[in-house]
Design a protein around this motif. Structure first.
Motif: not given
Ligand code: ATP
Length: 303
Positions: A203-211
């Motif tokens: 979830k934290q990685l998704l928060d960086t903006g990637c799909e």
């Protein structure tokens, strides 16, 4: 036009094997020496090509004895080398690797021509990049160049954020898929990866903006999450006797790209399962590019 376009690194690995690693100033007699083709970009491109993907490589090689040989190596597996540029006054990227009997190693990398891959190269191959169904990048060549390519790409943009670095915030919103291993995921999120916090890290990685995000877990397979449903998926790898895990992550990325373009109707967990199978097959053989399998029916199995 190629379906899969890889922008990234090429390198020749010179590996010596000795009873132990030499101390500073010491000369040791080794037992074996190997020369092999590597570099994350080229490994991923070769993995995709060997599985039947229509691939192109955008990279730089030196004008030494290795430049032409490396281009031939790519052509032999069917990679389009129109944008593989031999660069004057610079050496081909190399890695000098010493391996001790204990498995401990020492590596010196000289990026050489890889550092010359520029925004100009992106401009010159703009047509290829915009028409790619999958554009793959990594971090062994200048970051600004990969960023420029990702801004241009219109298809699936797959970033393998390796080697690990944390200052890549700007590129992440351009990524359709961010693929990292556990240490890379830990560095980007500043949180030690552990299966217990895998969902939080995804979830934290998704928060960086990637799909979407894939974290590869070595023998444990891979986990995946997409922004659309935020449902975590864990795909397990087959248990095997691993002989040489070098380049397993690259096999995974290349296979993922080929299966994404070849099997558009398959659900993501099956595509990831098939990519895991390819990477797992590669660890059962010595070598990097030579350990990658040729085209086979990866969907015979249930994932
Ligand atoms: P490398 O840096 O060696 O290229 P990596 O750290 O980027 O690898 P890993 O997460 O270690 O990538 O492995 C990628 C994939 O390779 C895994 O998802 C898995 O499918 C396969 N794999 C790696 N190691 C093993 C193993 N010991 N047994 C089975 N499969 C493995």
């Amino acid at each position: 036009m190629s379906q899969i376009v890889v922008i990234g690194s090429c390198g020749v690995d010179f590996t010596t094997y000795a009873p132990r690693l030499p101390k500073p100033g010491e000369t040791l007699i080794g037992s074996k020496f190997t020369t092999s083709y590597g570099g994350k970009g080229a490994n991923q491109c070769v993995a995709a090509a060997k599985l039947g993907g229509k691939t192109s490589m955008i990279c730089r090689l030196g004008n030494d004895q290795w430049g032409d040989k490396y281009r031939d190596n790519l052509e032999q597996v069917g990679v389009d080398t129109t944008y593989v540029k031999i660069t004057p006054n610079v050496t081909t990227g190399i890695a000098q690797i010493s391996v001790a009997e204990s498995g401990e190693n020492q590596i010196v990398i000289v990026p050489g021509a890889n550092n010359c891959l520029s925004k100009e190269d992106v401009k010159n191959s703009a047509d290829l990049i915009t028409n790619a169904e999958v554009l793959i990048g990594q971090l062994e060549t200048p970051y600004e160049t990969t960023l420029e390519a990702f801004k241009l790409g219109k298809g699936i943009k797959l970033l393998n954020a390796a080697p690990a670095r944390s200052d890549i915030k700007e590129i992440l919103p351009y990524c359709s898929i961010l693929c990292v291993n556990e240490p890379e995921a830990s560095l980007i999120t500043n949180t030690e990866f552990d299966m217990k916090n895998a969902v939080a890290i995804l979830k934290q990685l998704l928060d960086t903006g990637c799909e979407s995000v894939i974290i590869t877990l070595g023998p444990e397979g891979a986990v995946y999450m997409s922004r659309i449903d935020q449902q975590p998926i864990h795909v397990f790898s087959e248990r095997v006797n691993a002989i040489d895990t070098t380049g397993a992550g690259d096999a995974f990325v290349g296979a993922l790209a080929t299966y994404l373009v070849t099997y558009k109707d398959k659900p993501m967990h099956q595509i990831i399962g098939a990519a895991c199978q390819v990477a797992t097959m590669s660890v059962t053989k010595e070598g990097t590019q030579t350990s990658y399998p040729r085209k086979f029916d990866a969907f015979k199995k249930e994932y």
